[in-house]
Design an enzyme around this catalytic site. Sequence first.
Site, short mmCIF file in Angstrom:
data_model
loop_
_atom_site.label_atom_id
_atom_site.label_comp_id
_atom_site.label_asym_id
_atom_site.label_seq_id
_atom_site.Cartn_x
_atom_site.Cartn_y
_atom_site.Cartn_z
N GLY A 92 -3.51 9.02 -5.55
CA GLY A 92 -3.22 9.98 -4.48
C GLY A 92 -3.72 9.35 -3.19
N ARG A 95 -7.42 7.01 0.86
CA ARG A 95 -8.01 6.51 2.10
C ARG A 95 -7.03 6.70 3.27
NH1 ARG A 95 -7.92 -0.03 2.23
NH2 ARG A 95 -6.26 -0.41 0.74
N LYS A 115 -4.23 4.85 7.26
CA LYS A 115 -4.88 4.03 6.24
C LYS A 115 -6.29 3.78 6.77
CE LYS A 115 -3.59 0.04 3.35
NZ LYS A 115 -2.55 -1.00 3.21
N ASP A 127 -14.48 4.03 -0.62
CA ASP A 127 -15.11 4.51 0.62
C ASP A 127 -14.11 5.12 1.60
OD1 ASP A 127 -13.75 2.26 1.46
OD2 ASP A 127 -15.51 1.12 2.08
N ARG A 181 0.54 4.37 10.57
CA ARG A 181 1.83 3.80 10.19
C ARG A 181 2.93 4.80 10.51
NH1 ARG A 181 1.16 3.97 4.28
NH2 ARG A 181 0.35 1.86 4.37
N ASP A 259 3.55 3.82 -6.86
CA ASP A 259 2.98 4.57 -5.73
C ASP A 259 3.16 3.83 -4.42
OD1 ASP A 259 1.06 2.82 -7.09
OD2 ASP A 259 -0.35 3.43 -5.54
N ASN A 260 3.69 2.61 -4.49
CA ASN A 260 3.94 1.85 -3.27
C ASN A 260 5.43 1.76 -2.97
OD1 ASN A 260 1.26 1.45 -2.72
ND2 ASN A 260 1.16 -0.58 -3.64
P1 AMP Z 1 -3.20 0.65 -2.83
O1 AMP Z 1 -3.58 -0.42 -3.80
O2 AMP Z 1 -3.71 0.45 -1.43
O3 AMP Z 1 -1.75 0.99 -2.85
O4 AMP Z 1 -4.00 1.97 -3.32
C1 AMP Z 1 -3.94 2.46 -4.63
C2 AMP Z 1 -4.80 3.69 -4.72
O5 AMP Z 1 -6.17 3.38 -4.49
C3 AMP Z 1 -4.45 4.80 -3.75
O6 AMP Z 1 -4.69 6.02 -4.38
C4 AMP Z 1 -5.42 4.55 -2.62
O7 AMP Z 1 -5.63 5.70 -1.83
C5 AMP Z 1 -6.67 4.14 -3.39
N1 AMP Z 1 -7.59 3.32 -2.59
C6 AMP Z 1 -7.45 2.01 -2.25
N2 AMP Z 1 -8.49 1.59 -1.51
C7 AMP Z 1 -9.33 2.65 -1.35
C8 AMP Z 1 -10.58 2.86 -0.70
N3 AMP Z 1 -11.21 1.88 -0.02
N4 AMP Z 1 -11.13 4.11 -0.77
C9 AMP Z 1 -10.52 5.08 -1.42
N5 AMP Z 1 -9.36 4.95 -2.06
C10 AMP Z 1 -8.75 3.75 -2.04
MG MG Z 2 -0.65 2.08 -1.95
#
Ligand code: AMP
Ligand code: MG
Length: 480
Positions: A92, A95, A115, A127, A181, A259-260
């Site tokens: 979800g 961040r 983001k 975080d 974004r 999710d991307n």
């Molecule tokens: P991503 O790999 O950026 O597409 O993120 C995959 C999932 O991990 C999503 O649910 C993001 O919100 C979560 N996520 C990635 N980095 C962080 C972070 N530093 N703090 C909290 N959630 C994160």
């Molecule tokens: Mg993502």
Amino acid sequence: MAEPYRPAPEIEKLGDADGAPFYDAVAPASFPDHIVRYRNQRWATKVGLGDFTQDQWIAHFGKFEPLPDNLSKPLAVRYHGHQFRHYNPDIGDGRGFLFAQLRDEQDRLLDLGTKGSGQTPYSRMGDGRLTLKGGVREILATEMLEAQGVYTSKTFSLIETGEALERQDEPSPTRSAVMVRLSHSHVRFGVFQRLAFEKDEQSIGDLVDYCVRHFYPSLSDLSGEAKVTALFQAVVERTVRLAAQWMAAGFVHGVLNTDNMNVTGESFDYGPWRFAPTADPNFTAAYFDQTGLYAFGRQAEACAWNLAQLGGALSRIADTDALNTALKSFGERYEEVMADAYFQRLGIKRTGTDDFEFVMALMRWMTETGAPYEQLFFDWYGGPASQSRADTGRVGELYTQSKFDDARARLLAFEPVDEKRLAHDYFKSKRPCTMLIGEVEEIWDAIADADDWSLFEEKLRQIALMRDAYGFDASRYLTG
Ligand code: AMP
Ligand code: MG
């Protein structure tokens, strides 16, 4: 010309009074500092936000004070997703959040999402922050892809926030930032997957209606299962085109998890992306992608697999056979859209006969010879109109080898789309604008070591020249 600001918080019409089961209201983090590092004035002007003073910019895109008549609180969108093919029900917006929604001059609905804006109920152990390097990288990716004519989200704002972050994959502590974004929706495939996981058929139907109303209005007259299937068919078409555009751009997204992937077929969420230096199908972007699941040459397959998951979610409210038929069009359309994407980059007109076969032969030659990827498209832009430029260019000797004879003969037989573009200063150079990993690291190192942003600014200037030379209009992807 500046467009008016047209707020449109349409997402508030989805879900109950608290937003369930689609989103949760959240609070932004408060940051110790706000230094504007990037302000996308071009796109701000297009959506009526170009007149902000720097203080207003920071108030809205660093402190997230609501925009007038827009969402009163940021919303963390709920979603699940397959990550490297494993289902993860614990993700979800962890961040980021949806900050505002607005309409462009064509009446299309756009989201401003963030983001690095702080923790949410979906942060798990994270975080909620974004590294400055991550933000800089997302700017470089989106600017470059836009210039190459790829349907991509735009990086709207990047503000450095004065925190020190710990990261395993970067020298730490590292600098922090918050990014905004601009994109056509944040409805990821994983939003549908979550609703299917919850067996919430009513909400899947509501989300289908939302997507059709705002992103595929030409399907609005349909109802029931026909509407669901038509939406899926449209997403398949957009997604296969996106895969082809990534290939033609030499771009490796790196993390093609469900999710991307956006239901509008817009490329977004740039993490460990890389541009391929050569046409190596095994070229991989993410160091953690050890099996090469999302390698350069496997991106179309990854997109098709992800679409199958979206189809699976939609099958809760539509006939599986009809959805499968729509999914099959991915393979049926692949050759056409690949030819479209490569011909677009080469600036030559489609002929219909063997166009795809030509693209494949050209790719094979590029793979075999290790020809520099972007250079080929730069050298041969406009086909016959670029013959002498190509032959006298920095890799001209590659084009005079007999191995290239067939490709050359074919290239010379095509008609340029717009020969006049070759008069642009961009084509006077020997080298195209590129964004290889060494260049990205060099740009970042200057920032990290000496707070020197000049390489970054210079790269943005080169990209602007490239964008101007090609003159791709991103909005055209929405008409097909
Ligand atoms: P991503 O790999 O950026 O597409 O993120 C995959 C999932 O991990 C999503 O649910 C993001 O919100 C979560 N996520 C990635 N980095 C962080 C972070 N530093 N703090 C909290 N959630 C994160
Ligand atoms: Mg993502």
